[in-house]
Motif scaffolding. Structure first.
Motif, PDB file in Angstrom:
ATOM      1  N   PRO A   1       6.487   6.319   3.835  1.00 16.00           N
ATOM      2  CA  PRO A   1       7.031   6.030   5.166  1.00 16.00           C
ATOM      3  C   PRO A   1       7.711   4.661   5.246  1.00 16.00           C
TER       4      PRO A   1
ATOM      5  N   PRO B   1      -3.069  12.825   7.445  1.00 14.92           N
ATOM      6  CA  PRO B   1      -3.674  13.049   6.123  1.00 14.92           C
ATOM      7  C   PRO B   1      -3.880  11.745   5.342  1.00 14.92           C
TER       8      PRO B   1
ATOM      9  N   ASN C   1       9.017   8.859   8.754  1.00 15.50           N
ATOM     10  CA  ASN C   1       7.581   8.984   8.538  1.00 15.50           C
ATOM     11  C   ASN C   1       7.276   9.461   7.123  1.00 15.50           C
ATOM     12  N   ARG C   2       5.997   9.469   6.817  1.00 19.75           N
ATOM     13  CA  ARG C   2       5.529   9.897   5.504  1.00 19.75           C
ATOM     14  C   ARG C   2       5.731  11.405   5.352  1.00 19.75           C
TER      15      ARG C   2
ATOM     16  N   GLN D   1       0.830  -1.201   0.000  1.00 19.21           N
ATOM     17  CA  GLN D   1       0.000   0.000   0.000  1.00 19.21           C
ATOM     18  C   GLN D   1       0.868   1.257   0.000  1.00 19.21           C
ATOM     19  N   GLU D   2       0.677   2.101   1.021  1.00 19.46           N
ATOM     20  CA  GLU D   2       1.370   3.391   0.983  1.00 19.46           C
ATOM     21  C   GLU D   2       2.725   3.359   1.658  1.00 19.46           C
ATOM     22  N   THR D   3       3.057   2.218   2.232  1.00 22.16           N
ATOM     23  CA  THR D   3       4.283   2.117   3.009  1.00 22.16           C
ATOM     24  C   THR D   3       5.376   1.491   2.149  1.00 22.16           C
TER      25      THR D   3
ATOM     26  N   TYR E   1      -0.434  -7.580  12.808  1.00 23.11           N
ATOM     27  CA  TYR E   1      -0.592  -7.103  11.442  1.00 23.11           C
ATOM     28  C   TYR E   1      -1.380  -8.166  10.691  1.00 23.11           C
TER      29      TYR E   1
ATOM     30  N   HIS F   1       4.303  14.165   4.020  1.00 22.59           N
ATOM     31  CA  HIS F   1       3.048  14.616   3.400  1.00 22.59           C
ATOM     32  C   HIS F   1       3.258  15.810   2.475  1.00 22.59           C
TER      33      HIS F   1
ATOM     34  N   VAL G   1      -8.526   2.886   1.757  1.00 23.13           N
ATOM     35  CA  VAL G   1      -7.640   3.998   1.422  1.00 23.13           C
ATOM     36  C   VAL G   1      -8.421   5.327   1.445  1.00 23.13           C
ATOM     37  N   SER G   2      -7.722   6.430   1.692  1.00 25.22           N
ATOM     38  CA  SER G   2      -8.328   7.777   1.656  1.00 25.22           C
ATOM     39  C   SER G   2      -9.635   7.838   2.418  1.00 25.22           C
TER      40      SER G   2
ATOM     41  N   GLY H   1       6.311  -4.095   9.837  1.00 25.83           N
ATOM     42  CA  GLY H   1       5.223  -3.133   9.640  1.00 25.83           C
ATOM     43  C   GLY H   1       4.229  -3.758   8.677  1.00 25.83           C
TER      44      GLY H   1
ATOM     45  N   VAL I   1      -2.605   9.608  -2.743  1.00 25.83           N
ATOM     46  CA  VAL I   1      -3.475   9.107  -1.692  1.00 25.83           C
ATOM     47  C   VAL I   1      -4.133  10.213  -0.868  1.00 25.83           C
ATOM     48  N   ILE I   2      -3.396  11.275  -0.574  1.00 23.85           N
ATOM     49  CA  ILE I   2      -4.015  12.286   0.286  1.00 23.85           C
ATOM     50  C   ILE I   2      -4.687  13.403  -0.505  1.00 23.85           C
TER      51      ILE I   2
ATOM     52  N   PHE J   1      -3.557   5.395   5.632  1.00 20.76           N
ATOM     53  CA  PHE J   1      -2.694   4.215   5.746  1.00 20.76           C
ATOM     54  C   PHE J   1      -1.352   4.600   6.397  1.00 20.76           C
ATOM     55  N   ASP J   2      -1.316   5.741   7.065  1.00 18.04           N
ATOM     56  CA  ASP J   2      -0.069   6.156   7.706  1.00 18.04           C
ATOM     57  C   ASP J   2       0.346   5.096   8.733  1.00 18.04           C
ATOM     58  N   PRO J   3       1.630   4.691   8.730  1.00 16.80           N
ATOM     59  CA  PRO J   3       2.058   3.654   9.687  1.00 16.80           C
ATOM     60  C   PRO J   3       1.797   4.028  11.139  1.00 16.80           C
ATOM     61  N   ARG J   4       1.707   5.319  11.435  1.00 15.20           N
ATOM     62  CA  ARG J   4       1.442   5.721  12.830  1.00 15.20           C
ATOM     63  C   ARG J   4       0.050   5.294  13.281  1.00 15.20           C
TER      64      ARG J   4
END
Lengths: 303, 253
Positions: free
Chosen positions: A234, B67, A240-241, A29-31, B81, A243, B29-30, A178, A80-81, B70-73
């Motif tokens: 990220p 934002p 981190n990402r 995905q986004e990682t 997982y 943005h 997503v989003s 992760g 994505v954002i 899917f941010d890992p945080r």
């Protein structure tokens, strides 16, 4: 000691990716998106690639804008954002690039089928969606056991799978952690596998935690050391990402002209990864570096 | 005070209310509103729900959103997982209860389009793609669609492309599954014999007529149509704490 598979980014990409290759990248995905490798594909002017991914974020848009892409096989292509991405839209709307529409599941099933060495996988759904009209790799079949109508999802075998990981040894045994999405399936399905690693570690480090290996080195053809090679996506445990990069890219990719300027600065005129990171700047990197650590407890593999 | 609740907060609360305790729930997503809705549900009426993030963390400790959904945080201190493909396997086995999905267009039967505006072979606007929609729409017992712009361009007579399957594009077995639509004007369902969209509730400050005027097909109000429940101040404060930057408002511009 097995031979080292350590290559420079230039060597790995020029040796294993040909014009016309089907390349899987961005499988978590986004990682952990292999941006550095993608930028090298653009710099080397690879052509007629088929891109395979789930949610590839803006890397696919950049490759399309770089003129590298003939076809996209993905569940979602955009920023994505911020939503849609411009090079992708321009290419599809002008008919320059072909899209094979997937859902996240059909994408993962295609790769799983290839990983298992079978021609298709059965799925319970996607039935009734127009995806059947736009994607020739979806057909309906009757289950020989229950008589149920099922979706057959054809295998997709990437010529090359490129993944970004936290660490690997020189033989390509790669630790990843992760969220990993379908990275393992993509590595098992790919003809060639290229590992881009934040850190190259001694094999003893890998041996201390063999369950964390996403793909063993015997299926890997090249390992590239590229710190921050996932930026601006990220990388858990590392950074981190970013943005702001994604927001800036949205603006920069709005017209072909502004994208060309963006590409000149961030790809074409970049000498190497050190040069790229100088352009990102130390302040920004300091901001992105992981400060909130969450370390796992060591496991005892004793016997 | 009821008219003071902002629309995004009202929508988050309406989406949270669709989750029952012990449900297994996934977002994609989003999806800032679903992430907030799921977080609110877990911290209020559904403490035992299984929270599966599209970012693949299970039951993570979510202090705040980012934002990217899917941010890992968003996976911090996850108990596990669980790969997105494994979550889909779960859905195929019938063990995923609720999924949140978006729509660029939606029609009277609940078909959604996230693929293309115009014709597929001659697109006017190429959209990012359906992600999980084609797969999860028909087989998930409850799908909640959120739409931040309730206009006749979004609520259309017929979608240009069926990404996610409405009731007229489903097998008999999948017709029992529910679709709920939460828009900026109200909440819609399909709980009638014809399985067509009807108005379940209207957000405070809006009217049935306003929804009808902004819908591109004839839409009726359910016999028991009411006003959308308004969250308590505690819940509004909770939403503010999890989203101090107001990311939830970004979809309304």
């Amino acid at each position: 000691m097995p031979a080292s598979k350590l290559f420079t980014m230039f060597e790995a990409i020029s040796r294993f990716v040909q014009n016309g290759s089907a390349v899987a990248l961005g499988t978590a995905q986004e990682t952990l998106i292999p941006f550095a490798a993608g930028h090298e594909l653009i710099r080397q002017r690879k052509r007629d690639l088929t891109l395979i991914g789930t949610i590839s974020d803006i890397l696919f848009d950049q490759l399309i804008g770089g003129g590298c892409v003939r076809k996209v096989q993905a569940a979602w292509v955009g920023n994505v954002i911020t939503g849609s991405s411009y090079n992708f839209r321009r290419a599809i709307e002008n008919g320059n690039t072909e899209i094979e529409d997937h859902s996240n599941l059909t994408m993962s099933m295609s790769l799983r089928a290839a990983a298992m060495g079978v021609p298709f996988m059965p799925a319970r759904t996607a039935l009734g969606s127009d995806l059947f009209k736009s994607n020739a790799r979806l057909k309906t079949i009757t289950c020989p056991f229950t008589g149920d109508t099922l979706t057959a999802v054809a295998a997709i075998r990437p010529d090359v799978t490129i993944i970004h990981t936290q660490r690997a040894d020189e033989q390509g045994n790669a630790h990843m952690w992760g969220n990993m999405g379908i990275t393992r399936e993509a590595c098992l399905a790919g003809e060639y596998v290229i590992i881009i690693a934040e850190e190259i570690v001694p094999t003893d480090t890998i041996r201390s935690d063999p369950n964390r290996v996403v793909i063993p080195g015997f299926r890997v053809c090249a390992v590239v050391h590229a710190p921050w090679g996932g930026h601006p996506s990220p990388v858990p445990g590392c950074y981190n990402r970013d943005h702001q990069s994604f927001i800036d890219y949205r603006t920069a990719s709005r017209t072909p002209e502004s994208f060309a300027d963006w590409k000149a600065f961030w790809i074409d005129n970049v000498k190497d990864r050190v040069d790229y990171l100088n352009r990102v700047g130390k302040n920004r990197m300091d901001r992105l570096k992981i400060k909130h650590h969450l370390r796992s407890a060591p496991a005892d593999f004793g016997c | 005070m009821t008219d003071k609740i902002a629309t995004p907060d009202l929508m988050v609360y309406a989406m949270a209310s669709e989750i029952e305790n012990f449900n297994t729930v996934l977002h994609g997503v989003s999806s800032p509103l679903p992430v907030l809705g799921m977080s609110v549900a877990r911290r209020t009426h559904a403490p035992d729900m299984a929270y599966i993030s599209g970012a693949e963390g299970v039951d993570s400790e979510i202090d705040r959103i980012y934002p990217s959904s899917f941010d890992p945080r968003l996976n911090r201190n996850a108990v596990a997982y669980f790969g997105l493909h494994e979550a889909f396997d779960l859905a195929q086995r019938g063990e995923l209860n609720v999924m949140f999905l978006g729509a660029a267009q939606i029609d009277r039967f609940g078909n959604t389009n996230l693929s293309v505006i115009g014709k597929i072979d001659n697109p006017k606007v190429q959209l990012p793609g359906g992600a999980a929609s084609a797969f999860l729409m028909p087989i998930t017992p409850k799908v909640v669609i959120w739409a931040t712009r309730h206009t006749f361009r979004v609520f259309v007579e017929a979608v240009d492309f069926v990404t996610g399957q409405g009731y007229n594009n489903r097998s008999e077995g999948c017709k029992k599954n529910k679709i709920v639509v939460v828009s900026n004007l109200g909440v819609m369902n399909f709980e009638n014999p014809g399985r067509t969209m009807q108005i379940q509730s209207v957000h405070p400050g809006h009217t049935v007529d306003e929804i009808k005027e902004n819908t591109g097909f004839d839409i009726l109000a359910a016999p028991d149509v009411g006003e959308t429940p308004v969250p308590d101040q505690d819940i509004v404060d909770l939403i503010d704490r999890i989203d101090p930057d107001g990311i939830r408002r970004s979809e309304f511009h």
